[in-house]
Design a protein around this motif. Structure first.
Motif, PDB file in Angstrom:
ATOM      1  N   ILE A   1     -16.089  72.243 -10.768  1.00  0.00           N
ATOM      2  CA  ILE A   1     -15.818  73.677 -10.774  1.00  0.00           C
ATOM      3  C   ILE A   1     -14.495  73.668 -11.255  1.00  0.00           C
ATOM      4  O   ILE A   1     -13.949  74.265 -12.347  1.00  0.00           O
ATOM      5  CB  ILE A   1     -15.953  74.547 -10.201  1.00  0.00           C
ATOM      6  CG1 ILE A   1     -17.253  74.490  -9.384  1.00  0.00           C
ATOM      7  CG2 ILE A   1     -14.979  75.480  -9.978  1.00  0.00           C
ATOM      8  CD1 ILE A   1     -17.262  75.221  -7.997  1.00  0.00           C
ATOM      9  N   ALA A   2     -13.604  72.291 -11.269  1.00  0.00           N
ATOM     10  CA  ALA A   2     -11.723  72.190 -11.534  1.00  0.00           C
ATOM     11  C   ALA A   2     -12.633  72.039 -13.072  1.00  0.00           C
ATOM     12  O   ALA A   2     -11.820  72.412 -13.776  1.00  0.00           O
ATOM     13  CB  ALA A   2     -11.197  71.139 -10.488  1.00  0.00           C
ATOM     14  N   VAL A   3     -13.117  71.591 -13.632  1.00  0.00           N
ATOM     15  CA  VAL A   3     -13.418  70.962 -15.236  1.00  0.00           C
ATOM     16  C   VAL A   3     -13.810  71.925 -15.860  1.00  0.00           C
ATOM     17  O   VAL A   3     -13.322  72.651 -17.322  1.00  0.00           O
ATOM     18  CB  VAL A   3     -14.799  69.809 -15.252  1.00  0.00           C
ATOM     19  CG1 VAL A   3     -14.891  69.209 -16.683  1.00  0.00           C
ATOM     20  CG2 VAL A   3     -13.938  68.110 -14.771  1.00  0.00           C
ATOM     21  N   SER A   4     -15.001  72.423 -15.530  1.00  0.00           N
ATOM     22  CA  SER A   4     -15.263  74.013 -15.814  1.00  0.00           C
ATOM     23  C   SER A   4     -14.093  75.123 -16.663  1.00  0.00           C
ATOM     24  O   SER A   4     -14.135  75.635 -17.201  1.00  0.00           O
ATOM     25  CB  SER A   4     -16.069  75.039 -15.292  1.00  0.00           C
ATOM     26  OG  SER A   4     -17.035  73.854 -14.564  1.00  0.00           O
ATOM     27  N   VAL A   5     -13.240  75.551 -15.190  1.00  0.00           N
ATOM     28  CA  VAL A   5     -12.357  76.463 -14.829  1.00  0.00           C
ATOM     29  C   VAL A   5     -11.559  75.696 -16.343  1.00  0.00           C
ATOM     30  O   VAL A   5     -10.409  76.370 -17.317  1.00  0.00           O
ATOM     31  CB  VAL A   5     -11.640  76.538 -13.785  1.00  0.00           C
ATOM     32  CG1 VAL A   5     -10.372  76.943 -14.017  1.00  0.00           C
ATOM     33  CG2 VAL A   5     -12.691  76.658 -12.908  1.00  0.00           C
ATOM     34  N   ALA A   6     -11.074  74.010 -16.332  1.00  0.00           N
ATOM     35  CA  ALA A   6     -10.013  73.280 -17.425  1.00  0.00           C
ATOM     36  C   ALA A   6     -10.570  73.864 -18.769  1.00  0.00           C
ATOM     37  O   ALA A   6     -10.187  74.617 -20.058  1.00  0.00           O
ATOM     38  CB  ALA A   6     -10.086  72.662 -17.522  1.00  0.00           C
ATOM     39  N   VAL A   7     -11.535  73.938 -19.115  1.00  0.00           N
ATOM     40  CA  VAL A   7     -12.999  73.901 -20.447  1.00  0.00           C
ATOM     41  C   VAL A   7     -12.053  76.065 -20.807  1.00  0.00           C
ATOM     42  O   VAL A   7     -12.196  75.824 -21.695  1.00  0.00           O
ATOM     43  CB  VAL A   7     -13.959  73.560 -20.132  1.00  0.00           C
ATOM     44  CG1 VAL A   7     -14.571  74.119 -21.944  1.00  0.00           C
ATOM     45  CG2 VAL A   7     -13.859  71.879 -20.234  1.00  0.00           C
ATOM     46  N   LEU A   8     -12.338  76.366 -19.699  1.00  0.00           N
ATOM     47  CA  LEU A   8     -12.632  77.815 -20.001  1.00  0.00           C
ATOM     48  C   LEU A   8     -11.394  77.910 -20.100  1.00  0.00           C
ATOM     49  O   LEU A   8     -10.821  79.184 -21.154  1.00  0.00           O
ATOM     50  CB  LEU A   8     -12.972  78.568 -19.092  1.00  0.00           C
ATOM     51  CG  LEU A   8     -14.456  79.170 -18.903  1.00  0.00           C
ATOM     52  CD1 LEU A   8     -14.783  79.490 -17.700  1.00  0.00           C
ATOM     53  CD2 LEU A   8     -14.788  79.768 -19.846  1.00  0.00           C
ATOM     54  N   VAL A   9     -10.174  77.759 -19.551  1.00  0.00           N
ATOM     55  CA  VAL A   9      -8.747  77.623 -20.205  1.00  0.00           C
ATOM     56  C   VAL A   9      -7.664  77.660 -21.140  1.00  0.00           C
ATOM     57  O   VAL A   9      -7.433  77.959 -22.137  1.00  0.00           O
ATOM     58  CB  VAL A   9      -7.896  77.723 -18.741  1.00  0.00           C
ATOM     59  CG1 VAL A   9      -6.262  77.277 -19.324  1.00  0.00           C
ATOM     60  CG2 VAL A   9      -8.054  78.057 -17.380  1.00  0.00           C
ATOM     61  N   ALA A  10      -8.790  75.998 -21.574  1.00  0.00           N
ATOM     62  CA  ALA A  10      -8.461  75.638 -22.415  1.00  0.00           C
ATOM     63  C   ALA A  10      -9.027  76.077 -24.346  1.00  0.00           C
ATOM     64  O   ALA A  10      -8.553  76.620 -25.273  1.00  0.00           O
ATOM     65  CB  ALA A  10      -8.951  74.053 -23.303  1.00  0.00           C
ATOM     66  N   MET A  11     -10.237  76.543 -23.654  1.00  0.00           N
ATOM     67  CA  MET A  11     -10.998  78.107 -24.429  1.00  0.00           C
ATOM     68  C   MET A  11     -10.560  78.667 -24.764  1.00  0.00           C
ATOM     69  O   MET A  11     -10.624  79.852 -25.785  1.00  0.00           O
ATOM     70  CB  MET A  11     -12.498  77.367 -24.705  1.00  0.00           C
ATOM     71  CG  MET A  11     -12.540  76.466 -24.854  1.00  0.00           C
ATOM     72  SD  MET A  11     -12.806  75.907 -26.440  1.00  0.00           S
ATOM     73  CE  MET A  11     -11.882  74.730 -27.063  1.00  0.00           C
ATOM     74  N   ARG A  12      -9.873  79.471 -23.908  1.00  0.00           N
ATOM     75  CA  ARG A  12      -9.069  80.478 -23.883  1.00  0.00           C
ATOM     76  C   ARG A  12      -9.358  81.575 -24.945  1.00  0.00           C
ATOM     77  O   ARG A  12      -9.663  83.002 -24.802  1.00  0.00           O
ATOM     78  CB  ARG A  12      -8.838  81.370 -22.254  1.00  0.00           C
ATOM     79  CG  ARG A  12      -8.620  82.547 -21.895  1.00  0.00           C
ATOM     80  CD  ARG A  12      -7.353  82.824 -21.069  1.00  0.00           C
ATOM     81  NE  ARG A  12      -6.263  82.434 -21.778  1.00  0.00           N
ATOM     82  CZ  ARG A  12      -4.676  81.995 -20.960  1.00  0.00           C
ATOM     83  NH1 ARG A  12      -4.503  82.570 -19.599  1.00  0.00           N
ATOM     84  NH2 ARG A  12      -4.027  80.509 -21.887  1.00  0.00           N
TER      85      ARG A  12
END
Lengths: 350, 267
Positions: free
Chosen positions: B250-261
Motif C-alpha cells: 500500500i505504501a508503494v501504491s500511495v507513493a506512486v499515486l503521489v508521484a503521479m498526482r
C-alpha cells in the motif's frame, strides 16, 4: 541557377498549379489569402508533400520530376524550413537546436556546438544558448529557428508566415532583423505571407497566389501600384475597375464611362486610391472629372478618415473626413455622387 | 450571501448520499482494517525477516526488469500505433490492450500454452536453446510484462498523439533520419508520458499475482514475489506477516499515486 519549380497538387478542394522561379540570392514573397495553397506549395518545395505533377530543380539539380519518377526526400534536398510557430525542439536547448542539423549530418558534438555557438553570436543570442525554447521571446525563437535552418547551408530557404506568431509591437523590429539576416544569405528565399506589408518589406519580388494559381507577380512597387485582382487591390488599398479603353475613355461595369488621363486601347485595369474619390450630394461640374451616382452601403473608421463603401454602376471605396460624413449625412442607403479626377486614375493593360 | 437562488442548496439527496457513503466505506475500510490490525511492534522484525527481504528483493528486481522490457518493446509499439498508418492498426491497438481487462490468471494460462514445456514455443526453446521460462525468475518478468506493458503503451501513445508532427518535418529538412528524429526529437518531447507510463507499469508489475503464480509458480527466492509471499503467509496462518506485506505494498501504491498526482489529478 536558383529555383525552377513547376508544381501541381490536386487536393480536391484545392487545385494548386504554380510556376515559380527564384534566382540565387533573391527573396520572393508568396502573397495570398488563407487557403490559396501557399503552405501546400511550401510543403512540396520542402519535400514534405509529393506533387501530383511537375518538376522542381534547384541550382541545376533536379529534386523532383514526377514524369520521370524522380523524387528527393526532405532530408536530402538541402532545403531549409522556418515554420510559422518556429517549432524549436522543446526537449533540446537553444544551442542543441541550432547544432541539430550538423549533428544529424554526422558532425561531432564538439564541432557542431562550436559552429552553432558562432551562429548564435551572429544572431545576438550568445547568452541564451543554455535556455529551453519555451523561455525565449517570439523574436528570439524566430532567430534561433533561422540559425537552425541556415547552419546547414541550404540552397533554398522557406519561411512560412515568419511574423505571424509575434505580437504587433515586436513585429516591426523582428521584420527589420529578418530583412537584414536574409540580405546576408546567398541562397534562394521564399517567404509565405498573407500580410502585404511583410511581402513589400521582405520580398524583392512578390508572387500573388489565389485559389492555387499565380495571379500576379512583380516588384513590390509594381504590385502596389498596379494591382490585377480585387484581392491585391484590397490589400494595397486601391479601387480596381476593369474596362475596355478607346483612347481617353474606357467603358467599365454597367455602361459607365471613365475618362482617362492618357490614351489607352483594349482591355485595361483602372486603379485609383480611395482618398481621390470625392463624394457630393449633386453631380459635380467640370470636364476632367469622372462622376457616378452611388448608394452608400457601409461606413467604417479608417485611420482618421472614414472609409465609405458605395454601390452603383461603378462600385467604389471612398475615404472622406468625418466632417464630410456629417455634412453630407452619409449613412447606409444614402444616395450621392462619387467623382474622381482623371489625373488620379491609372490605367494599364489587363 | 445574496438573495440569488443557488442551483443546489447544499443538501444532497439521500438516494445519492447513502450509496456514496457505502462506496467510500468499501474502498477505505479494508485499508483502515489493515492499519488497525497492524502488528506495529513486530513490524521491524517481520520486515527484516529473510522471507520478506527475499521476496522484496525479488519483487524489486523483477518489476524493474519487466518495466525495462516494457520500455524497450512498448515504446516502439506506441510509436507504431500513434505515428504510422499501417493497416490493422486499430486491431493491433485492441490486441495490445487486452491484458488491461483480462483476468491475470488467464494471462498466466495463456503464457503456459505458449512457453510451457509442451507449449507452442516452449518445446522449441527448450530443445534448441535449453531455455525454459515457466517457474523461473525470467518467467516472473515475462508474466509481469504481459500484464503491465499495456499501461506503458497506452500512456506513451497518448503522449505521442499530442505532439506536433511538424517537428518531424522540420527535423527531416535539417537532414535527420527517421531514427535520429525519433531519438533526439520525439522521445525527449514525450519523456513525461514515458516516465508516467513506466511508473504505472512498474507499480502494476510489482503488484502482479495471478499471471505470476499461474505461469511461474511460487518458489521462494526465484518466483515468490511480495504478493505471493503475502498470499502464502495468510494461507499458512501468519496473519502478521501478511498484514506487514500488505502495508508495504500500500505504501508503494500511495507513493506512486503521489508521484503521479500532478499529472492526473490537479494540473
Amino acid at each position: 541557377m536558383g529555383l525552377a519549380a513547376r508544381v501541381e497538387v490536386d487536393r480536391g478542394e484545392l487545385r494548386l498549379q504554380v510556376d515559380l522561379e527564384v534566382g540565387a540570392g533573391e527573396v520572393v514573397a508568396l502573397l495570398g489569402p488563407n487557403g490559396a495553397g501557399k503552405s501546400t506549395l511550401l510543403d512540396v518545395l520542402a519535400g514534405l508533400l509529393p506533387p501530383d505533377a511537375g518538376r522542381i530543380a534547384l541550382d541545376g539539380t533536379v529534386l523532383d520530376d514526377v514524369a520521370h519518377g524522380r523524387r528527393t526526400a526532405a532530408r536530402h534536398r538541402g532545403v531549409g524550413l522556418v515554420a510559422q510557430d518556429y517549432l524549436l525542439f522543446p526537449g533540446l536547448t537553444v544551442l542543441e537546436n541550432v547544432a541539430f542539423g550538423l549533428r544529424a549530418r554526422g558532425e561531432t558534438r564538439r564541432c557542431a556546438r562550436e559552429h552553432a555557438r558562432q551562429w548564435l553570436h551572429r544572431m545576438d543570442l550568445g547568452e541564451h544558448e543554455r535556455r529551453r525554447p519555451g523561455e525565449l521571446s517570439g523574436g528570439q525563437a524566430q532567430r534561433v529557428a533561422l540559425a537552425r535552418a541556415l547552419i546547414v547551408e541550404p540552397r533554398l530557404l522557406l519561411l512560412d508566415e515568419p511574423l505571424a506568431a509575434l505580437d504587433a509591437g515586436t513585429r516591426p523590429i523582428v521584420r527589420a532583423q529578418l530583412r537584414r539576416h536574409l540580405a546576408g544569405y546567398e541562397g534562394c528565399t521564399v517567404i509565405v505571407t498573407h500580410d502585404p506589408l511583410e511581402a513589400m518589406v521582405l520580398g524583392e519580388r512578390i508572387v500573388v497566389v489565389e485559389r492555387g494559381q499565380v495571379v500576379q507577380q512583380g516588384a513590390p512597387d509594381e504590385v502596389a501600384r498596379r494591382p490585377r485582382t480585387d484581392y491585391v487591390a484590397r490589400l494595397v488599398g486601391l479601387n480596381l475597375l476593369r474596362g475596355t479603353a478607346r483612347g481617353r475613355v474606357a467603358e467599365v461595369g454597367d455602361r459607365a464611362e471613365v475618362t482617362l488621363a492618357h490614351d489607352a486601347h483594349g482591355p485595361v485595369h483602372i486603379a485609383f486610391p480611395p482618398v481621390a474619390v470625392v463624394l457630393s450630394p449633386e453631380r459635380p461640374q467640370g470636364s476632367a472629372r469622372n462622376a457616378w451616382p452611388v448608394t452608400v452601403r457601409d461606413l467604417e473608421a479608417h485611420g482618421d478618415l472614414v472609409r465609405v463603401t458605395a454601390d452603383g454602376p461603378v462600385p467604389v471605396l471612398a475615404d472622406v473626413t468625418p466632417l464630410a460624413v456629417a455634412d453630407l449625412g452619409l449613412a447606409p442607403g444614402v444616395r450621392a455622387w462619387a467623382s474622381v479626377k482623371a489625373g488620379e486614375i491609372s490605367a494599364y493593360p489587363a | 450571501m445574496t438573495g440569488h437562488r443557488r442551483r443546489t442548496d447544499g443538501r444532497v439527496p439521500v438516494a445519492l448520499l447513502v450509496p456514496s457513503v457505502l462506496g467510500v466505506a468499501v474502498l477505505v475500510l479494508p485499508m483502515v482494517g489493515l492499519l488497525l490490525r497492524a502488528p506495529w511492534r513486530r513490524l521491524p522484525d517481520i520486515l527484516s525477516s529473510d522471507a520478506v527481504l527475499t521476496a522484496l528483493r525479488l519483487s524489486l528486481t523483477t518489476a524493474t526488469a519487466a518495466t525495462a522490457l516494457s520500455l524497450v518493446c512498448g515504446v516502439p509499439v506506441a510509436w507504431l500505433l500513434a505515428r504510422t498508418r499501417m493497416p490493422g492498426r486499430s486491431l493491433l491497438r485492441g490486441v495490445v490492450t487486452v491484458p488491461l481487462v483480462l483476468p491475470p490468471v488467464i494471462g498466466g494460462i495463456a503464457l503456459l500454452m505458449v512457453f510451457g514445456r509442451r507449449g507452442v514455443l516452449g518445446g522449441w526453446l527448450d530443445e534448441a536453446l535449453g531455455v525454459s521460462l515457466p517457474f523461473t525468475t525470467a518467467g516472473v518478468v515475462l508474466a509481469q510484462a504481459f500484464v503491465a506493458m499495456p499501461f506503458l503503451i497506452v500512456s506513451v501513445e497518448g503522449a505521442l498523439r499530442t505532439t506536433d508532427r511538424r517537428y518531424d518535418d522540420v527535423a527531416a529538412t535539417l537532414g535527420a533520419s527517421a531514427w535520429t528524429t525519433f531519438r533526439r526529437v520525439t522521445l525527449p518531447s514525450v519523456a513525461p508520458g514515458v516516465l508516467a507510463g513506466a511508473v504505472l507499469c512498474w507499480a502494476r508489475a510489482l503488484g502482479e499475482f495471478g499471471a505470476t503464480v499461474t505461469f511461474a509458480g511460487s518458489f521462494p527466492g526465484t518466483t515468490r514475489t511480495l504478493p505471493l509471499q503475502a498470499y502464502v503467509a495468510i494461507g499458512s496462518g501468519d496473519t502478521d506477516t501478511a498484514i506487514v506485506l500488505s502495508l508495504l505494498m500500500i505504501a508503494v501504491s500511495v507513493a506512486v499515486l503521489v508521484a503521479m498526482r500532478r499529472r492526473w489529478v490537479g494540473a
